[in-house]
Motif scaffolding. Sequence first.
Motif, PDB file in Angstrom:
ATOM      1  N   ILE A 147     136.235  71.327  18.062  1.00 60.98           N
ATOM      2  CA  ILE A 147     135.985  72.650  18.638  1.00 60.98           C
ATOM      3  C   ILE A 147     137.121  73.062  19.573  1.00 60.98           C
ATOM      4  O   ILE A 147     137.620  74.196  19.504  1.00 60.98           O
ATOM      5  CB  ILE A 147     134.630  72.681  19.359  1.00 60.98           C
ATOM      6  CG1 ILE A 147     133.485  72.583  18.345  1.00 60.98           C
ATOM      7  CG2 ILE A 147     134.481  73.943  20.209  1.00 60.98           C
ATOM      8  CD1 ILE A 147     132.099  72.486  18.957  1.00 60.98           C
ATOM      9  N   ILE A 194     135.345  70.540  26.600  1.00 64.62           N
ATOM     10  CA  ILE A 194     134.203  71.065  25.851  1.00 64.62           C
ATOM     11  C   ILE A 194     133.090  71.507  26.795  1.00 64.62           C
ATOM     12  O   ILE A 194     132.356  72.467  26.501  1.00 64.62           O
ATOM     13  CB  ILE A 194     133.695  70.015  24.831  1.00 64.62           C
ATOM     14  CG1 ILE A 194     132.670  70.607  23.873  1.00 64.62           C
ATOM     15  CG2 ILE A 194     133.147  68.784  25.538  1.00 64.62           C
ATOM     16  CD1 ILE A 194     133.234  71.617  22.899  1.00 64.62           C
ATOM     17  N   LEU A 250     126.508  79.919  24.235  1.00 62.14           N
ATOM     18  CA  LEU A 250     127.546  79.098  23.637  1.00 62.14           C
ATOM     19  C   LEU A 250     128.801  79.909  23.345  1.00 62.14           C
ATOM     20  O   LEU A 250     128.740  81.126  23.120  1.00 62.14           O
ATOM     21  CB  LEU A 250     127.039  78.473  22.334  1.00 62.14           C
ATOM     22  CG  LEU A 250     125.896  77.465  22.442  1.00 62.14           C
ATOM     23  CD1 LEU A 250     125.480  77.004  21.048  1.00 62.14           C
ATOM     24  CD2 LEU A 250     126.288  76.268  23.310  1.00 62.14           C
ATOM     25  N   GLN A 290     131.441  77.258  19.155  1.00 65.60           N
ATOM     26  CA  GLN A 290     130.326  76.311  19.223  1.00 65.60           C
ATOM     27  C   GLN A 290     129.163  76.805  18.361  1.00 65.60           C
ATOM     28  O   GLN A 290     128.559  76.042  17.609  1.00 65.60           O
ATOM     29  CB  GLN A 290     129.867  76.142  20.674  1.00 65.60           C
ATOM     30  CG  GLN A 290     130.845  75.388  21.555  1.00 65.60           C
ATOM     31  CD  GLN A 290     130.396  75.341  23.000  1.00 65.60           C
ATOM     32  OE1 GLN A 290     130.145  76.381  23.617  1.00 65.60           O
ATOM     33  NE2 GLN A 290     130.295  74.141  23.552  1.00 65.60           N
ATOM     34  N   THR A 339     133.276  66.224  17.013  1.00 64.60           N
ATOM     35  CA  THR A 339     133.010  67.653  17.176  1.00 64.60           C
ATOM     36  C   THR A 339     133.623  68.259  18.429  1.00 64.60           C
ATOM     37  O   THR A 339     134.214  69.358  18.360  1.00 64.60           O
ATOM     38  CB  THR A 339     131.496  67.925  17.123  1.00 64.60           C
ATOM     39  OG1 THR A 339     130.974  67.410  15.889  1.00 64.60           O
ATOM     40  CG2 THR A 339     131.195  69.411  17.215  1.00 64.60           C
TER      41      THR A 339
END
Length: 205
Positions: A158, A126, A135, A139, A154
């Motif tokens: 993602i 991430i 981003l 995201q 999260t």
Amino acid sequence: MSTEPTAEEQAGRGGLSRRTFIAASGATTAGAVAVSAGVSVAAGPAAADGPSSTVTLRVNGRRHVVDVDNRTSLLDLLREHLDLPGSKKGCDAGACGACTVLVGGRRVNACLTLAVRMDGAEVTTIEGLADGDELHPLQQAFIDNDALQCGFCTPGQIMSGVGCIREGHTGSENEIREWMSGNICRCGCYVKIVDAVQQAAAKGA
């Protein structure tokens, strides 16, 4: 009248009291359970006595050469050795998806992947998705769609979503749900997570 020596008398004779014995036994048992469960025990010298290997890999575009115990998972390598705590340790059994990273562009559960198997691999976490202050589209889509609550799952959501998009599994809501089913959200944000993946896929993420 009992003739059993008191704990103080035992201690004075250099022996172990029942209290000390029980405490010591509990600590030993806890250490054994931790090792059998694959948990790194940094304080115990025995944890460093196992066979080790030198692993060379690229993480988020940066080359790393690390010496690791052969029992170390990719997740622990990332979190404990490379200071990349974004990938979360949830179930530590491959059931929740919180530790999802990309290896060679493919989704893997880092908690189930041995670090020694990663020699020469290209790993993305991430921390490596954003381009500087910009981003990644997924995201941003998570923010736009409020697709998180506590946020613990999260990073894995993602990373799994990025893999899902790259694999071409975004043809419908049901298809996204099917290919994201390995990632658990205990807060129940699934509807918004699917919306976020659809938004990012539409932008060609």
